[in-house]
Scaffold this motif. Sequence first.
Motif, short mmCIF file in Angstrom:
data_model
loop_
_atom_site.label_atom_id
_atom_site.label_comp_id
_atom_site.label_asym_id
_atom_site.label_seq_id
_atom_site.Cartn_x
_atom_site.Cartn_y
_atom_site.Cartn_z
N ARG A 286 41.65 71.43 -14.26
CA ARG A 286 42.49 71.28 -15.45
C ARG A 286 43.95 71.11 -15.07
O ARG A 286 44.71 70.43 -15.76
N THR A 287 44.36 71.74 -13.98
CA THR A 287 45.74 71.64 -13.50
C THR A 287 45.71 71.27 -12.03
O THR A 287 45.11 72.00 -11.23
N GLU A 291 50.94 69.81 -10.01
CA GLU A 291 51.53 70.34 -11.24
C GLU A 291 51.71 71.85 -11.12
O GLU A 291 52.75 72.40 -11.53
N GLN A 292 50.73 72.52 -10.54
CA GLN A 292 50.82 73.98 -10.40
C GLN A 292 52.00 74.38 -9.53
O GLN A 292 52.71 75.35 -9.82
N ARG A 295 55.11 74.01 -11.61
CA ARG A 295 55.18 75.13 -12.56
C ARG A 295 55.65 76.40 -11.86
O ARG A 295 56.49 77.14 -12.39
N GLY A 303 49.20 77.02 -14.86
CA GLY A 303 48.16 76.30 -15.60
C GLY A 303 46.76 76.79 -15.27
O GLY A 303 46.53 77.53 -14.30
N SER A 304 45.81 76.33 -16.06
CA SER A 304 44.40 76.69 -15.86
C SER A 304 43.88 76.07 -14.57
O SER A 304 44.12 74.89 -14.28
N THR A 305 43.13 76.86 -13.81
CA THR A 305 42.50 76.37 -12.58
C THR A 305 41.01 76.06 -12.80
O THR A 305 40.27 75.87 -11.84
#
Length: 388
Positions: A286-287, A291-292, A295, A303-305
């Motif tokens: 999802r992420t 992106e992680q 963030r 984010g969601s893993t």
Amino acid sequence: MTDAVHVPVVGMAGGGQLARMTQQAAIALGVPLRVLAGDPAESAAQVVADVRLGDDRSLPDLLAFAKGCDVVTFDHEHVPGAHIEAVEAAGVPCRPGPEALLNAQDKGVMRERLSALGVPCPAFARVPADDPAGFLAAFAREHGSPFVLKAARGGYDGKGVWVTGDVALAARLQAEGVDLLVEEKVPFRRELAALVARSPYGQGAAYPVVETVQEDGICVEVIAPAPGLSEERSAQAQSLALDVAERLGVTGLLAVELFETADGVLVNELAMRPHNSGHWTIDGSRTSQFEQHLRAVLDLPLGSTEPTAPYTVMANVLGGDDPDVFPRYFHVMAHDPGVKIHLYGKESRPGRKIGHVNVSGSDLSDLRERARHAADFLRWGPAMEGKR
């Protein structure tokens, strides 16, 4: 008239493929990414709008680059710690910071620090300059032969690592200026990697533990999640990685490379940045790891893993004898529209990582075959397909 909106600028020192793939995530987040590259032909410099040319190991270049950034992070581990301290003294936070990053820069420091924290590691020692052959002979009597010699600094994709029983090799390497570490050769079942993220706020997130497959010291395949890994051992590896991130003060991503043994897991290496073992997340989570990482260094909620499919297989594309890869897209895309191709814009040389492919689904055997076929075809074309 409204006040101008400030969007934080992330600076990434290093212009390789990790910075290139971070740009994709930065675009989606609406975050400006600035890259310090040594050459306009470097992987990230081809696609990032805000590129500053310079040497990321030059303090003046690094300080000039950091000016105007809200945070600086890294495409690799080779920026000198004293330079990172100078950037922070100039008012720009660096994530990870120099004290944490040192554990990824110097394998001796990493081993000593992890051992002091009680983290399971192979038996190791620094090789002294005084009678290294005698020292290694004694190490071999206690921990077995062959043993593993490692350059304390530098080294990647099998470079800087020697599996040997030759006690005289150390003296020859030391004469060339190599600072050496010796480790026991671990009788592992397979290699795993636990990828986690940690923010300055202290929030942590863990991705599924993956299996990594190495050939000639180079990772050729990653399977997410690691097949057949028990929930207990997976949780043990994730917990270990999160604990290491917290206790070393890591901000951003941390990849913990692991040996799975009959008794549990041992830490092999650390990387404090996006990592090859996490490239599957671009299409399989999802992420994405990129992106992680953004963030985390911006102290945004992580984010969601959660995986997007039961399995994702990543296969690295290595350079072959024919550098003209693009015409081979037609076969790969027509043969298997579900394969996702990610090339890095790098000059193709035999054995060099020039890209990777991802494929997701539920039939692991089928996914591995599809990923291998695509990576091999992109490397060699029809004449040498399957020759890995």
